[in-house]
Design an enzyme around this catalytic site. Structure first.
Site, PDB file in Angstrom:
ATOM      1  N   ASN A  55      -2.808  -5.661  13.242  1.00 36.76           N
ATOM      2  CA  ASN A  55      -4.179  -5.134  13.300  1.00 36.76           C
ATOM      3  C   ASN A  55      -5.039  -5.876  14.323  1.00 36.76           C
ATOM      4  OD1 ASN A  55      -4.173  -2.890  11.567  1.00 36.76           O
ATOM      5  ND2 ASN A  55      -4.310  -4.200   9.757  1.00 36.76           N
ATOM      6  N   HIS A  71      -6.761 -10.681  -0.441  1.00 39.26           N
ATOM      7  CA  HIS A  71      -5.976 -10.349   0.758  1.00 39.26           C
ATOM      8  C   HIS A  71      -6.731 -10.874   1.976  1.00 39.26           C
ATOM      9  CE1 HIS A  71      -3.294  -8.583   3.471  1.00 39.26           C
ATOM     10  NE2 HIS A  71      -3.365  -7.314   3.157  1.00 39.26           N
ATOM     11  N   ASN A  73      -3.233 -10.185   7.465  1.00 37.84           N
ATOM     12  CA  ASN A  73      -2.913  -8.881   8.078  1.00 37.84           C
ATOM     13  C   ASN A  73      -4.093  -8.130   8.694  1.00 37.84           C
ATOM     14  OD1 ASN A  73      -0.461  -9.615   7.089  1.00 37.84           O
ATOM     15  ND2 ASN A  73      -0.283  -7.972   5.583  1.00 37.84           N
ATOM     16  N   TYR A 126      -7.317  -7.655   7.764  1.00 40.37           N
ATOM     17  CA  TYR A 126      -8.376  -6.999   6.978  1.00 40.37           C
ATOM     18  C   TYR A 126      -9.612  -7.906   6.889  1.00 40.37           C
ATOM     19  CZ  TYR A 126      -4.611  -3.810   6.466  1.00 40.37           C
ATOM     20  OH  TYR A 126      -3.587  -2.942   6.772  1.00 40.37           O
ATOM     21  N   THR A 166       0.844  -1.186   0.000  1.00 43.77           N
ATOM     22  CA  THR A 166       0.000   0.000   0.000  1.00 43.77           C
ATOM     23  C   THR A 166       0.881   1.239   0.000  1.00 43.77           C
ATOM     24  OG1 THR A 166      -1.843  -1.102   1.068  1.00 43.77           O
ATOM     25  CG2 THR A 166      -1.637   1.262   1.466  1.00 43.77           C
TER      26      THR A 166
HETATM   27  C1  LIG Z   1       4.774   0.257   2.883  1.00 41.70           C
HETATM   28  C2  LIG Z   1       4.205  -1.148   3.021  1.00 41.70           C
HETATM   29  C3  LIG Z   1       2.913  -1.390   2.601  1.00 41.70           C
HETATM   30  C4  LIG Z   1       2.379  -2.687   2.672  1.00 41.70           C
HETATM   31  N1  LIG Z   1       1.111  -2.904   2.182  1.00 41.70           N
HETATM   32  C5  LIG Z   1       0.647  -4.168   2.087  1.00 41.70           C
HETATM   33  C6  LIG Z   1      -0.567  -4.449   1.400  1.00 41.70           C
HETATM   34  O1  LIG Z   1      -1.238  -3.565   0.837  1.00 41.70           O
HETATM   35  N2  LIG Z   1      -0.975  -5.751   1.335  1.00 41.70           N
HETATM   36  C7  LIG Z   1      -0.247  -6.758   1.921  1.00 41.70           C
HETATM   37  O2  LIG Z   1      -0.654  -7.929   1.832  1.00 41.70           O
HETATM   38  N3  LIG Z   1       0.913  -6.523   2.560  1.00 41.70           N
HETATM   39  C8  LIG Z   1       1.389  -5.261   2.636  1.00 41.70           C
HETATM   40  N4  LIG Z   1       2.619  -5.037   3.212  1.00 41.70           N
HETATM   41  C9  LIG Z   1       3.444  -6.182   3.677  1.00 41.70           C
HETATM   42  C10 LIG Z   1       4.402  -6.634   2.576  1.00 41.70           C
HETATM   43  O3  LIG Z   1       3.684  -7.191   1.487  1.00 41.70           O
HETATM   44  C11 LIG Z   1       5.414  -7.687   3.085  1.00 41.70           C
HETATM   45  O4  LIG Z   1       4.709  -8.799   3.574  1.00 41.70           O
HETATM   46  C12 LIG Z   1       6.325  -7.126   4.170  1.00 41.70           C
HETATM   47  O5  LIG Z   1       6.898  -5.892   3.753  1.00 41.70           O
HETATM   48  C13 LIG Z   1       7.440  -8.111   4.544  1.00 41.70           C
HETATM   49  O6  LIG Z   1       8.217  -8.450   3.425  1.00 41.70           O
HETATM   50  P1  LIG Z   1       9.675  -7.785   3.178  1.00 41.70           P
HETATM   51  O7  LIG Z   1      10.502  -8.156   4.388  1.00 41.70           O
HETATM   52  O8  LIG Z   1      10.163  -8.407   1.919  1.00 41.70           O
HETATM   53  O9  LIG Z   1       9.469  -6.305   3.097  1.00 41.70           O
HETATM   54  C14 LIG Z   1       3.155  -3.750   3.197  1.00 41.70           C
HETATM   55  C15 LIG Z   1       4.447  -3.489   3.643  1.00 41.70           C
HETATM   56  C16 LIG Z   1       4.982  -2.206   3.551  1.00 41.70           C
HETATM   57  C17 LIG Z   1       6.399  -1.961   4.008  1.00 41.70           C
END
Ligand SMILES: Cc1cc2nc3c(=O)[nH]c(=O)nc-3n(C[C@H](O)[C@H](O)[C@H](O)COP(=O)(O)O)c2cc1C
Length: 358
Positions: free
Chosen positions: A234, A174, A177, A179, A25
């Site tokens: 959440n 989704h 997390n 939602y 997001t």
């Molecule tokens: C800025 C930001 C926005 C995120 N928005 C979403 C989202 O819209 N949907 C979702 O399933 N996860 C969202 N996440 C979680 C990421 O998809 C991911 O699971 C998380 O960053 C861990 O992976 P990484 O260590 O590779 O960053 C978001 C994470 C970040 C940092």
């Protein structure tokens, strides 16, 4: 020899490598409509095998955060089409993540006439950001009526058709997390006494009905799902039957033949770990593609692919900060540091201006 950078397939869909951009997001969709700036951002990252978009709402009621996109209007569908085209032109495939925020929302963030809906009238602990008044406590949501369950499922199905009309290769539900979909799965947020609450089967009913509806609308090969077993984000506390609940769900999803299951593991960021036994259950029960995510670097990605723990690896923050992540990983180059202050702010700063390798 690198597995990570080699070509593969998601069902029958060819992917240029095994790397998936995680859904993130970014709150740049002014008026909830995807725009040219977003097309530039996604196109910059289209060296991934598969891009999963930021959470996108199938309904005005699901737009709980400021400036997140929808996929229920013609203008939104047209905006997303430019993004799908830009990504496809660079060789990546793209799935749209369907995020209905449910109780994680606020009237100040919603369009006129929309409402904060959830399985039960139980507020999440904590606060949510609004553009109008800053941080506000999560509101007590309205428990969905029987007809709202049906209309929400229909919204998902219509949105899936819109996504495919916009040129998307598929959609990701989704159900992670905290939602709406996960709010149905978990006993703390789902206190219903009808067929949608109580037993494992009842709490999973809404998620599976949504899955069935989108499968009917666009086909099972175009539908994936994201789950966060042991996730606590959440206000989703751990509970005793968690592993058994998710194992049952894995079987049900396997029967439906979805394209993929995408597991969230935020333990690298300090969240409770997802037990290896849980990941192994998904691997053995589900015959489709399994995507793992959370805290991956190139080495760990290669090792989990090579050992067969999963089929694809999804990466979030490193991709956010490094549009040319693949080139950097291939070259063993240093990565840009992410700037968390601009994760959710409007405009190009911290969005499309991360530098490429010189
Ligand atoms: C800025 C930001 C926005 C995120 N928005 C979403 C989202 O819209 N949907 C979702 O399933 N996860 C969202 N996440 C979680 C990421 O998809 C991911 O699971 C998380 O960053 C861990 O992976 P990484 O260590 O590779 O960053 C978001 C994470 C970040 C940092």
């Amino acid at each position: 020899m690198s597995l990570l950078f080699s070509e593969t397939r998601l069902g029958s869909l060819p992917l240029q490598n095994h790397l998936v951009m995680s859904p993130m997001t970014r709150n740049r969709a002014i008026g909830n409509i995807p725009n040219e700036l977003m097309a530039e951002y996604y196109a910059q990252r289209a060296t991934a095998g598969l891009i999963i978009t930021e959470g996108t709402s199938s309904s005005p009621n699901g737009l709980g955060y400021p400036r997140i996109p929808g996929i229920f209007s013609e203008a939104q569908t047209a905006g997303w089409k430019s993004i799908a085209d830009a990504v496809h032109a660079k060789g990546a495939k793209i799935f749209m993540q369907f995020m209905h925020t449910g109780r994680i929302g606020h009237a100040l963030n919603l369009p006129e006439g929309a409402r904060v809906l959830a399985p039960s009238a139980v507020a999440a602990a904590g606060e949510i950001y609004t553009d109008a008044e800053g941080m506000k406590p999560h509101p007590v949501p309205q428990a969905m009526t029987g007809s709202e369950l049906l209309s929400t499922i229909e919204e998902f199905a219509r949105a899936a058709k819109n996504a495919v009309a916009a040129g998307f290769d598929g959609i990701e539900l989704h159900s992670a997390n905290g939602y709406l979909l996960e709010q149905f799965l978990r006993p703390n947020s789902n206190q219903r006494t009808d067929r949608y609450g109580g037993s494992t089967e009842n709490r999973a009913r809404f998620v599976l009905e949504v899955a069935d509806a989108v499968i009917k609308a666009i086909g099972k090969e175009k539908v994936g799902i994201r789950l966060s077993p042991f996730g606590v984000f959440n206000d989703m506390p751990l509970y005793d039957a968690m592993e058994a609940d998710y194992a049952w769900l894995a079987e049900q999803l396997n029967v439906r033949g979805l394209a993929y299951i995408h597991l969230v593991d935020h333990s690298a960021a300090g969240a409770p770990p997802v037990p290896d036994s849980m990941k192994a259950t998904f691997r053995s029960v589900f015959n489709g593609t399994l995507i793992l995510s959370g805290g991956y670097d190139a080495g760990r990605a290669e090792s989990d692919l090579a050992s067969g723990r999963c089929d694809l690896i999804a990466v979030g923050v490193p991709f956010l900060a490094n549009p040319d992540l693949i080139a950097r990983w291939k070259a063993g180059a240093a990565l840009n540091a992410p700037d968390a202050r601009t994760f959710y702010t409007p405009g190009p700063k911290g969005y499309t201006d991360y530098p490429l390798l010189g």
